[in-house]
Write an enzyme that holds these catalytic residues in place. Structure first.
Site, short mmCIF file in Angstrom:
data_model
loop_
_atom_site.label_atom_id
_atom_site.label_comp_id
_atom_site.label_asym_id
_atom_site.label_seq_id
_atom_site.Cartn_x
_atom_site.Cartn_y
_atom_site.Cartn_z
N ASP A 1 0.87 -1.17 0.00
CA ASP A 1 0.00 0.00 0.00
C ASP A 1 0.92 1.23 0.00
O ASP A 1 2.14 1.12 0.13
CB ASP A 1 -0.97 -0.02 1.18
C1 BGC Z 1 -5.13 3.08 0.07
C2 BGC Z 1 -5.31 2.01 -0.96
C3 BGC Z 1 -5.22 2.60 -2.34
C4 BGC Z 1 -3.91 3.32 -2.49
C5 BGC Z 1 -3.69 3.90 -3.87
C6 BGC Z 1 -3.92 3.96 -0.21
O1 BGC Z 1 -3.90 5.08 0.62
O2 BGC Z 1 -5.03 2.49 1.35
O3 BGC Z 1 -6.52 1.34 -0.77
O4 BGC Z 1 -5.38 1.60 -3.31
O5 BGC Z 1 -3.87 4.37 -1.54
O6 BGC Z 1 -4.50 4.96 -4.14
#
Ligand code: BGC
Length: 743
Positions: free
Chosen positions: A289
């Protein structure tokens, strides 16, 4: 040395492929493996590290943008994938840099959070799950894939398959709710919807099961917070939807921000290698993530970013999202012998494999079709589907005196509330490239539905979340003049989703005060609740004549809500998550354990509260219809079962009301005694039946020993002989039941 490697890869492919036109999947895979190896052999260490690096473009970000010069990085071959970049011309421009300006010309993957629609926005995932309609949910993902690929994307950071039993956690809105079985079904539907049959079909996206794992179990519902659960709970509750995603063929996984039992997911070898790859046989790649490698320093798990990178890649993380840790330190870690070349090669292989499967080596511009971008986005067909998906997600929680459906001929209707004439909030969180200005408000939906002689009186009443009471009087005044009131209240879109935990789940601002004032007028009130989670609306639910949970319904919110209110659609949705009476009951979910002192109202020393019942406000699986369904004649094919037998469970369901309608028939099981304690009920199947008034149907389910299996005292996944109960009904509380014995 070698420019445009993908061209060589094509030639290699054509030669191998020429022998047989219709190659089997296995042959396809073997061919891809050869092509992957042929590319890998040509790569320098820097180029390999580039493939492991994912950066955001400056289009749209969800966290700190660490790198502004991502275009230079692409040209230098230091990036393997880009996210938050869409639109055919822009994607083509970036892809061209990778393909034409780098030594090997390895194409980029383009990722984005396509969660519940791309341009045409469907209800939030929790809302879609309330439909319990896997075919519809699959189709929603398929349409999202068509629109997203028409705009240059080929990778979605979805589905989010985290089980969530704490509505304080804002990300409960992004998943399928509290239940393991429903969560597995939704995970499978979404993966299959996004990915279709073949990833190189330019209308499909590669999916990403996230967030691995147990992110939904954050302590106190606070986002990014610590998780500390047993391996049994992990395997029994939080992992199964991920396994279902693997079984459905998901191409990628994303790690979660949280730690579990002291180990952050991004450095968790047990999760990423032992379980995901060795037990489940996952062949795709794992991405972190957003900066979650770097965050292992703040977790106190690594002393610096370099060490965090070593922990991550050695645990099984292939791609670093936005953290630039592999980019900055991986070469040094290899030189120091902290990471082996074989580990890096394997990570690169996994990423190249997905690029081949997406067809990017054969045509890096496969997803760059300006015509598709023009004609395949927000089509009438997609909007019609969005309307249907939205009305199937709206749960009827109360309908006193059968006030609903309302007649379209009603003389005067007051439409009150801060969300009635509001467009901005309708799409909910993570609405990707959805443009809220194109959404249809609930007021517009109602105006379009009623007869030409109906008078609509609108008043906002109050704002969503401030304490201004100035407008309440006008709303009361308009309600007085009306035959009925539609009160549209709830949360703003930003109150759920990431970093949107709440400690108070009541109606924000002065909305309850508005509701009190409107109720005091004495007219029938239909409350339409918009929210990204269950809210604690005990008072509202007692006051109001009818209550609809509409979640955030998406682009077609207005027409969908109007369809339900005026009976063009008979509501069929069922809660995918329990509504608590108050925050003090949380976590509350239907499949709890019995305890050694199950609740007895006459005995103080039993498991209960002094100030509130144990029961929820609305249970899991609950949802009314304008008609009524009667369950009778529950039958089991046998009451003594061998482990090799299949038990047939049958029940009669009859439509005893005046309207045609759809019922979701739910089957639950309880294992009475186990080597470890078992929940009081577990969903094991559901079926949707559409019945006309007076019509009756036998609904049948099957149960095998596998369905009755669990992680026993020795952590083996197995079934145990003994007594079981099977329950069938229209929600988790009201069921017919019978017993059987497994030998
Ligand atoms: C979130 C994810 C997301 C990623 C990309 C993160 O802050 O937890 O769910 O896919 O950002 O945007």
């Amino acid at each position: 040395m070698i420019k445009n490697l993908f061209f060589i890869a094509i030639v290699g492919g054509i030669i191998t492929c020429a022998c047989s036109k219709i190659s089997s999947r296995k042959q396809d895979e073997a061919r891809i493996e050869r092509r992957v190896d042929s590319v890998l052999k040509l790569m320098t260490l820097e180029e390999k590290i580039g493939q492991l690096t994912l950066f955001t473009s400056d289009y749209d970000v969800t966290g700190p943008t660490l790198r502004e010069n991502y275009k230079e990085d692409i040209k230098a071959g230091k990036v393997g994938a880009i996210f938050n970049a869409y639109g055919v011309d822009y994607v083509r421009q970036l892809q061209r840099m990778a393909v034409e300006e780098t030594r090997l010309g390895i194409p980029l993957i383009f990722g984005y959070d396509v969660i519940h629609g791309h341009r045409t926005i469907f209800p939030i995932s929790l809302g879609e799950s309330a439909s319990w309609d896997t075919a519809m949910v699959r189709k929603a993902a398929q349409i999202a894939a068509i629109e997203a690929t028409a705009e240059g994307l080929n990778w979605t950071f979805a589905p989010m398959v985290d089980i969530a039993r704490d509505p304080r956690w804002g990300r409960i809105s992004e998943g399928a709710g509290e239940d393991v079985f429903l969560g597995k079904c939704m995970a499978e539907a979404r993966v299959k919807g996004f990915q279709g049959r073949r990833l190189d079909d330019p209308k499909t996206l590669v999916a990403c099961a996230k967030h691995f794992a147990a992110y939904g179990a954050a302590q106190a519902g606070r986002d990014y917070h610590t998780v500390d659960i047993s391996e049994r709970t992990l395997r029994e509750v939080y992992l199964p939807p991920f396994k279902a995603a693997v079984d459905a063929g998901v191409g990628t996984f994303m790690t979660s921000f949280n730690e579990t039992a002291g180990v952050p997911s991004t450095g968790n070898r047990f999760l990423l290698t032992d379980v995901l790859r060795n037990e489940w046989g996952f062949k795709g790649f794992v991405v972190t993530d957003y900066t979650s490698i770097n965050e292992m320093v703040a977790h106190g798990f690594a002393k610096n970013e370099k060490e965090a990178g070593e922990l991550a890649i050695n645990a099984g993380v292939d791609m670093d999202m936005q953290g630039a840790v592999y980019y900055n330190y991986l070469k040094k870690s290899i030189e120091e012998g902290k990471v082996s070349m074989a580990t890096v090669d394997e990570a690169v292989r996994r990423i190249l494999r997905i690029k081949f499967k997406l067809g990017l080596f054969d045509n890096p511009y496969l997803y760059c079709d300006n015509n598709r971008e023009k004609y395949e986005v927000m089509t009438q067909e997609h909007l019609d589907f969005a309307r249907n998906m939205a009305r199937k997600s709206i749960v009827l929680l109360k309908n006193e005196k059968q006030i609903l459906p309302l007649s379209k001929e009603i003389k005067t209707l007051a439409v009150i509330g801060p969300l009635a004439d509001n467009r901005r909030e309708l799409l909910g969180s993570w609405s990707a490239a959805g443009n809220w200005t194109q959404a249809i408000t609930i007021l517009e939906g109602i105006r379009n539905a009623v007869s030409s002689s109906t008078k609509i009186l609108y008043a906002r009443g109050c704002n969503i979340h401030d304490d201004t009471t100035l407008y309440i009087a006008e709303a009361v005044n308009k309600s007085r003049q009306a035959d009925a009131v539609i009160l549209v209240i709830g949360e703003a879109h930003w109150m759920s989703g990431e970093a949107a935990s709440r400690s108070d789940l009541g109606l924000p601002g002065v909305q309850q005060q508005l509701a009190d004032a409107i109720m005091a007028v004495g007219k029938p009130v239909i409350a339409v609740l918009l929210s990204g989670r269950p809210l604690t609306i005990t008072k509202l639910s007692e006051q109001t004549t009818a209550l609809l949970a509409a979640w955030f319904p998406g682009t077609m919110a207005g027409p969908a809500v109007a369809d339900v209110i005026f009976g063009d659609y008979n509501p069929s949705a069922k809660l995918p998550v329990t509504f608590p009476r108050n925050v003090g009951q949380i976590p509350i979910y239907y499949c709890m354990k019995n305890t050694g002192r199950p609740m007895d109202p006459d005995n103080k020393y039993t498991s209960k509260y002094l100030d509130i019942p144990n029961t929820p406000l609305f249970p899991f699986g609950f949802g009314l219809s304008y008609t009524s369904f009667e369950y009778s004649d529950l039958q089991l094919s046998q009451t003594i079962l061998k482990a090799s037998d299949t038990l047939q469970v049958r029940v009669k369901v009859k439509n005893t009301g005046k309207y045609s309608g759809e019922e979701t028939v739910q089957m639950y099981v309880r294992d009475l005694v186990g080597s470890v304690t078992r929940p009081v009920k577990e969903l094991k199947g559901f079926k949707k039946v559409y019945l006309n008034p007076g019509e009756e149907q036998v609904v049948a389910f099957k149960l095998t020993a596998r369905d009755l299996s669990f992680w026993d005292i020795h952590m083996n996944f197995t079934h145990e002989p003994g007594e079981f109960k099977v329950f069938v009904g229209g929600d988790s509380e009201h069921c017919l039941e019978m017993g059987f014995v497994l030998e």
